[in-house]
Write a protein that holds these residues in place. Structure first.
Motif, PDB file in Angstrom:
ATOM      1  N   LEU A 346      -0.697  29.654 106.363  1.00 15.84           N
ATOM      2  CA  LEU A 346      -2.127  29.221 106.075  1.00 15.84           C
ATOM      3  C   LEU A 346      -3.060  29.466 107.259  1.00 15.84           C
ATOM      4  CD1 LEU A 346      -3.778  27.710 103.764  1.00 15.84           C
ATOM      5  CD2 LEU A 346      -2.842  25.555 105.028  1.00 15.84           C
ATOM      6  N   PHE A 347      -2.878  29.133 108.274  1.00 19.90           N
ATOM      7  CA  PHE A 347      -3.777  28.742 109.227  1.00 19.90           C
ATOM      8  C   PHE A 347      -4.072  30.146 110.036  1.00 19.90           C
ATOM      9  CE2 PHE A 347      -3.350  24.427 108.372  1.00 19.90           C
ATOM     10  CZ  PHE A 347      -4.700  23.917 108.565  1.00 19.90           C
ATOM     11  N   TRP A 348      -2.929  30.943 110.191  1.00 19.00           N
ATOM     12  CA  TRP A 348      -3.161  32.194 110.975  1.00 19.00           C
ATOM     13  C   TRP A 348      -3.117  33.660 110.427  1.00 19.00           C
ATOM     14  CZ3 TRP A 348      -4.109  32.144 116.046  1.00 19.00           C
ATOM     15  CH2 TRP A 348      -4.295  30.968 116.794  1.00 19.00           C
ATOM     16  N   LEU A 349      -2.642  33.541 109.115  1.00 17.81           N
ATOM     17  CA  LEU A 349      -2.729  34.769 108.452  1.00 17.81           C
ATOM     18  C   LEU A 349      -3.741  35.755 108.472  1.00 17.81           C
ATOM     19  CD1 LEU A 349      -1.033  37.000 106.900  1.00 17.81           C
ATOM     20  CD2 LEU A 349      -1.548  35.607 104.637  1.00 17.81           C
ATOM     21  N   PRO A 350      -5.234  35.292 108.080  1.00 16.80           N
ATOM     22  CA  PRO A 350      -6.162  36.070 108.167  1.00 16.80           C
ATOM     23  C   PRO A 350      -6.326  36.728 109.613  1.00 16.80           C
ATOM     24  CG  PRO A 350      -6.696  33.866 107.099  1.00 16.80           C
ATOM     25  CD  PRO A 350      -5.319  33.849 107.760  1.00 16.80           C
ATOM     26  N   LEU A 351      -6.298  35.749 110.620  1.00 17.02           N
ATOM     27  CA  LEU A 351      -6.297  36.372 112.020  1.00 17.02           C
ATOM     28  C   LEU A 351      -5.223  37.338 112.305  1.00 17.02           C
ATOM     29  CD1 LEU A 351      -7.984  36.268 114.627  1.00 17.02           C
ATOM     30  CD2 LEU A 351      -6.194  34.588 115.498  1.00 17.02           C
ATOM     31  N   TYR A 352      -3.792  37.361 111.825  1.00 16.59           N
ATOM     32  CA  TYR A 352      -2.988  38.280 111.965  1.00 16.59           C
ATOM     33  C   TYR A 352      -3.424  39.640 111.315  1.00 16.59           C
ATOM     34  CZ  TYR A 352       1.151  40.776 110.940  1.00 16.59           C
ATOM     35  OH  TYR A 352       2.249  41.763 111.158  1.00 16.59           O
ATOM     36  N   ILE A 353      -3.998  39.516 110.165  1.00 14.79           N
ATOM     37  CA  ILE A 353      -4.446  40.737 109.420  1.00 14.79           C
ATOM     38  C   ILE A 353      -5.467  41.329 110.161  1.00 14.79           C
ATOM     39  CG2 ILE A 353      -5.403  41.688 107.310  1.00 14.79           C
ATOM     40  CD1 ILE A 353      -3.983  39.578 105.719  1.00 14.79           C
ATOM     41  N   THR A 354      -6.349  40.671 110.539  1.00 19.95           N
ATOM     42  CA  THR A 354      -7.607  41.375 111.509  1.00 19.95           C
ATOM     43  C   THR A 354      -7.165  42.286 112.489  1.00 19.95           C
ATOM     44  OG1 THR A 354      -8.931  39.450 110.832  1.00 19.95           O
ATOM     45  CG2 THR A 354      -9.646  40.616 112.709  1.00 19.95           C
ATOM     46  N   ASN A 355      -6.243  41.568 113.318  1.00 23.15           N
ATOM     47  CA  ASN A 355      -5.314  42.249 114.273  1.00 23.15           C
ATOM     48  C   ASN A 355      -4.656  43.498 113.975  1.00 23.15           C
ATOM     49  OD1 ASN A 355      -6.557  40.419 115.827  1.00 23.15           O
ATOM     50  ND2 ASN A 355      -4.887  38.947 116.385  1.00 23.15           N
ATOM     51  N   VAL A 356      -3.951  43.359 112.998  1.00 20.29           N
ATOM     52  CA  VAL A 356      -2.852  44.307 112.729  1.00 20.29           C
ATOM     53  C   VAL A 356      -3.833  45.469 111.739  1.00 20.29           C
ATOM     54  CG1 VAL A 356      -0.802  44.895 111.449  1.00 20.29           C
ATOM     55  CG2 VAL A 356      -0.912  42.736 112.683  1.00 20.29           C
ATOM     56  N   GLU A 357      -4.367  45.222 110.857  1.00 21.62           N
ATOM     57  CA  GLU A 357      -5.242  45.944 109.897  1.00 21.62           C
ATOM     58  C   GLU A 357      -6.398  46.365 110.430  1.00 21.62           C
ATOM     59  OE1 GLU A 357      -3.612  47.488 107.638  1.00 21.62           O
ATOM     60  OE2 GLU A 357      -1.687  46.084 107.350  1.00 21.62           O
ATOM     61  N   HIS A 358      -6.738  45.599 111.451  1.00 21.44           N
ATOM     62  CA  HIS A 358      -8.302  45.822 111.872  1.00 21.44           C
ATOM     63  C   HIS A 358      -9.438  45.844 110.701  1.00 21.44           C
ATOM     64  CE1 HIS A 358      -6.148  47.350 115.577  1.00 21.44           C
ATOM     65  NE2 HIS A 358      -5.612  48.038 114.751  1.00 21.44           N
ATOM     66  N   LEU A 359      -9.301  44.700 110.127  1.00 20.72           N
ATOM     67  CA  LEU A 359     -10.395  44.475 109.307  1.00 20.72           C
ATOM     68  C   LEU A 359     -11.265  43.486 109.704  1.00 20.72           C
ATOM     69  CD1 LEU A 359      -7.817  44.465 106.083  1.00 20.72           C
ATOM     70  CD2 LEU A 359      -9.314  46.216 106.838  1.00 20.72           C
ATOM     71  N   ASP A 360     -12.571  43.520 109.106  1.00 17.49           N
ATOM     72  CA  ASP A 360     -13.354  42.202 109.408  1.00 17.49           C
ATOM     73  C   ASP A 360     -12.917  41.098 108.869  1.00 17.49           C
ATOM     74  OD1 ASP A 360     -14.210  42.342 106.893  1.00 17.49           O
ATOM     75  OD2 ASP A 360     -15.824  43.576 107.210  1.00 17.49           O
ATOM     76  N   ALA A 361     -13.550  39.883 109.190  1.00 16.89           N
ATOM     77  CA  ALA A 361     -13.141  38.597 108.904  1.00 16.89           C
ATOM     78  C   ALA A 361     -12.998  38.418 107.281  1.00 16.89           C
ATOM     79  CB  ALA A 361     -14.002  37.489 109.568  1.00 16.89           C
ATOM     80  N   LYS A 362     -14.165  38.876 106.620  1.00 20.47           N
ATOM     81  CA  LYS A 362     -14.221  38.745 105.307  1.00 20.47           C
ATOM     82  C   LYS A 362     -13.145  39.671 104.362  1.00 20.47           C
ATOM     83  CE  LYS A 362     -17.352  39.088 101.378  1.00 20.47           C
ATOM     84  NZ  LYS A 362     -16.474  39.544 100.461  1.00 20.47           N
ATOM     85  N   ARG A 363     -12.801  40.715 104.746  1.00 18.64           N
ATOM     86  CA  ARG A 363     -11.935  41.307 104.318  1.00 18.64           C
ATOM     87  C   ARG A 363     -10.649  40.866 104.334  1.00 18.64           C
ATOM     88  NH1 ARG A 363     -11.971  47.717 104.818  1.00 18.64           N
ATOM     89  NH2 ARG A 363     -10.328  47.363 103.285  1.00 18.64           N
ATOM     90  N   ALA A 364     -10.165  40.500 105.756  1.00 18.57           N
ATOM     91  CA  ALA A 364      -9.052  39.802 106.008  1.00 18.57           C
ATOM     92  C   ALA A 364      -8.972  38.691 105.127  1.00 18.57           C
ATOM     93  CB  ALA A 364      -8.800  39.313 107.385  1.00 18.57           C
ATOM     94  N   GLY A 365      -9.961  37.669 105.220  1.00 17.17           N
ATOM     95  CA  GLY A 365      -9.707  36.597 104.341  1.00 17.17           C
ATOM     96  C   GLY A 365      -9.560  36.683 102.822  1.00 17.17           C
ATOM     97  N   ASP A 366     -10.044  37.741 102.291  1.00 21.16           N
ATOM     98  CA  ASP A 366      -9.930  38.230 100.743  1.00 21.16           C
ATOM     99  C   ASP A 366      -8.189  38.598 100.670  1.00 21.16           C
ATOM    100  OD1 ASP A 366     -12.599  37.554 100.284  1.00 21.16           O
ATOM    101  OD2 ASP A 366     -12.970  39.588 100.365  1.00 21.16           O
ATOM    102  N   LEU A 367      -7.947  39.463 101.647  1.00 18.88           N
ATOM    103  CA  LEU A 367      -6.678  39.815 101.668  1.00 18.88           C
ATOM    104  C   LEU A 367      -5.560  38.855 101.624  1.00 18.88           C
ATOM    105  CD1 LEU A 367      -4.801  42.416 101.356  1.00 18.88           C
ATOM    106  CD2 LEU A 367      -4.898  42.875 103.700  1.00 18.88           C
ATOM    107  N   SER A 368      -5.929  37.855 102.561  1.00 20.24           N
ATOM    108  CA  SER A 368      -4.871  36.921 102.677  1.00 20.24           C
ATOM    109  C   SER A 368      -4.527  36.066 101.333  1.00 20.24           C
ATOM    110  CB  SER A 368      -5.089  35.921 103.701  1.00 20.24           C
ATOM    111  OG  SER A 368      -6.460  35.021 103.364  1.00 20.24           O
ATOM    112  N   THR A 369      -5.521  36.051 100.476  1.00 22.29           N
ATOM    113  CA  THR A 369      -5.228  35.153  99.417  1.00 22.29           C
ATOM    114  C   THR A 369      -4.220  35.807  98.421  1.00 22.29           C
ATOM    115  OG1 THR A 369      -6.657  36.600  97.986  1.00 22.29           O
ATOM    116  CG2 THR A 369      -7.704  34.660  99.087  1.00 22.29           C
ATOM    117  N   LEU A 370      -3.493  36.945  98.761  1.00 17.82           N
ATOM    118  CA  LEU A 370      -2.345  37.416  97.926  1.00 17.82           C
ATOM    119  C   LEU A 370      -1.071  36.792  98.261  1.00 17.82           C
ATOM    120  CD1 LEU A 370      -2.980  41.364  98.333  1.00 17.82           C
ATOM    121  CD2 LEU A 370      -3.375  39.918  96.505  1.00 17.82           C
ATOM    122  N   PHE A 371      -1.111  36.076  99.575  1.00 13.66           N
ATOM    123  CA  PHE A 371       0.023  35.350  99.955  1.00 13.66           C
ATOM    124  C   PHE A 371       0.028  34.109  99.097  1.00 13.66           C
ATOM    125  CE2 PHE A 371       2.006  32.047 102.371  1.00 13.66           C
ATOM    126  CZ  PHE A 371       3.199  32.408 102.963  1.00 13.66           C
TER     127      PHE A 371
END
Length: 528
Positions: A346-371
């Motif tokens: 819940l608290f670290w997934l968007p930052l993990y996606i940002t680091n691994v997929e190299h996405l900006d904060a908005k796209r990482a936040g949107d992608l994290s909703t799939l969890f």
């Protein structure tokens, strides 16, 4: 006489009691979804509080700062650092962000134990309304730090602590209310669908926070805060604590049903008190959960049935008394590790996606909703399976057993591309959130109406608070450990999560064994 329109026929096909239950189901769903909506922004905004700066760009930035200072020597910029929002722009940003998570979750865990004891002594509507209004205030307070240019770490930590404390009013209140309105029949499925409010709130919170995160992250907190406060007003105006308050009653099941809850075999028994009462609808407390841990059998003639006086005439249960209910300790400790895993995501997934997929904060936040989308299906599936098998602990154990290797696959596959990450997010969300959802809803409600309580429905709030409070200790520990471990590599974070899942499974082994043994004894009894 003209035929009624289809819409009117549909409305009149349901009884008054059914409409009230549907209304309370929907209202409590939205109320708690708003709580989770306000918890999600911090995970989305982390990518904006600290930005990765290119070393080669530092000279250009310094030159720009000097030029800006010459043009506007008086006006102070909103944020003096180009690496994020001070004080989170330093190299120890992961520890500081972890401290924010830990502040909220530790306060939530401590407050939850007190919340259940306080909540069962106060009217639910007033208690929940006050908590939602206060939560809206403190959620917005964090965002106001952006508009008032606050760079003091303790300001944000105190906002998180205060918000964590007041948010403890939510869970015991809504579970007690929904428990009052719905009986035991198909509780796993009903609670599984209802508990999807957690994922729905996370999804909405992610989308709302992501909309403003890159332009004005303060609104990522202020808007959810306003929503929670508005829902608090709705709670005050419309929440009905108990069916008897509007002369309603839950429709009882016609047959007694064998049910295995891990601590013992349970049977729902609803005998008629006398011939005159056979035609009367029974109160939700009449559907009392009976257990016998000695030999897995219950005598129908000796069953204890709680009357409507139990709720108002029985004193509140003590903390130690709730702990002595069979299964409460095991499920509480299991939830500690299950919630550790869920809240780390819940608290670290968007930052993990940002680091691994190299996405900006908005796209990482949107992608994290799939969890969380996967979590919706996981919660419903867990409830459906547990109702079908009539085994709560075994259902949780099965999903925990599958979750550990799935987390390992997620850590490996997520580096292969966006498509693989999407698939693993859905699967991981279902397996991680399934046991968490089942324990916090159906299992808590089952244990809160245990035979030893003798119909004391007021105990449900305390039992729920103990289980969720213990789980919240894990929720506080998980993000903190993630913040400490992640600098050494994200793989180590996933190893920590796999160990937590294994511990949760081990804590349920005794209850799973009793369920299986009880099922074997029951099958043998039927053969004879």
């Amino acid at each position: 006489m003209a035929q009624l329109p289809p819409g009117i026929r549909f409305i009149t096909s349901f009884s008054r009691d059914q409409w009230y239950r549907a209304f309370i189901f929907s209202l409590t769903f939205l109320l708690y979804a708003s709580f989770h909506l306000s918890r999600k922004p911090i995970s989305i905004v982390k990518g904006e509080l600290h930005k990765h700066c290119a070393a080669s760009h530092e000279v250009e930035v310094d030159s720009y700062k000097e030029y800006a200072a010459q043009i506007q020597p008086v006006k102070k910029p909103f944020n003096a650092s180009q690496c994020g929002w001070e004080p989170f722009d330093k190299s120890n940003y992961k520890q500081l962000l972890g401290a924010l998570d830990y502040s909220f979750l530790c306060a939530y865990a401590v407050g939850m134990y007190l919340s259940g004891l306080i909540g069962e002594r106060l009217p639910i509507r007033y208690y929940l309304t006050g908590g939602m209004l206060a939560s809206g205030l403190f959620t917005a307070m964090f965002g106001l730090g952006y508009f008032y240019n606050v760079h003091n770490l303790w300001f944000y930590i105190m906002a998180q602590i205060a918000n964590g404390l007041v948010q403890t009013t939510g869970w015991p209140s809504v579970v007690t209310c929904i428990g009052n309105w719905f009986g035991k029949g198909r509780r796993g499925l009903i609670m599984g669908v209802w508990n999807s409010h957690t994922s729905v709130g996370n999804i909405l919170g992610s989308l709302i926070a992501a909309y403003w995160v890159s332009t004005c992250w303060g609104l990522s907190f202020v808007v959810p805060g306003v929503i929670v406060a508005v829902m608090g007003v709705v709670c005050f105006l419309f929440l009905i604590e108990h069916p008897r308050d509007v002369s309603c009653s839950c429709t009882p099941s016609s047959n007694s049903k064998t049910f295995l809850n891990g601590a013992s075999r349970c049977r729902i028994q609803m005998p008629a008190l006398n011939a005159k009462e056979n035609g009367k609808p029974q109160d939700p407390e009449m559907q009392h959960l009976l257990t016998d841990s000695e030999n897995c059998s219950v005598s129908l003639s000796s069953s204890t049935v709680a009357t409507g006086e139990g709720r108002h005439g029985t004193s509140a249960i003590s903390f130690l008394g709730a702990l002595r209910i069979p299964g409460v300790v095991e499920f509480s400790l299991c939830l500690l590790f299950a919630k550790l895993v869920s809240y780390t995501f819940l608290f670290w997934l968007p930052l993990y996606i940002t680091n691994v997929e190299h996405l900006d904060a908005k796209r990482a936040g949107d992608l994290s909703t799939l969890f969380d989308v996967g979590g919706i299906f996981g919660g419903i599936l867990a409830g459906l399976i547990s109702d079908r098998l009539e085994k709560r602990a075994s259902t949780c154990g099965m999903m925990l057993l599958l979750a550990a290797p799935t987390l390992y696959m997620f850590s490996a596959v997520s580096k292969m591309g966006l498509e693989a990450t999407v698939v693993m997010l859905l699967i991981s969300g279902a397996l991680v959130n399934g046991p968490y959802a089942l324990i916090t809803t159906a299992v808590s409600a089952d244990l809160g109406t245990h035979k030893s309580l003798k119909g004391n429905a007021r105990a449900l709030s305390t039992v729920t608070a103990i289980i969720d409070g213990t789980g919240s200790m894990g929720a506080a520990l998980g993000p903190l450990l993630a913040g400490l471990i992640s600098p050494s590599g994200w793989n180590n974070v996933f190893y920590m999560l796999m160990v937590a899942d294994a511990c949760a499974l081990l804590l349920l082994l005794r209850l799973i064994q009793k369920e299986l043994q009880c099922h074997a004894d029951h099958s043998l009894f039927k053969e004879h």
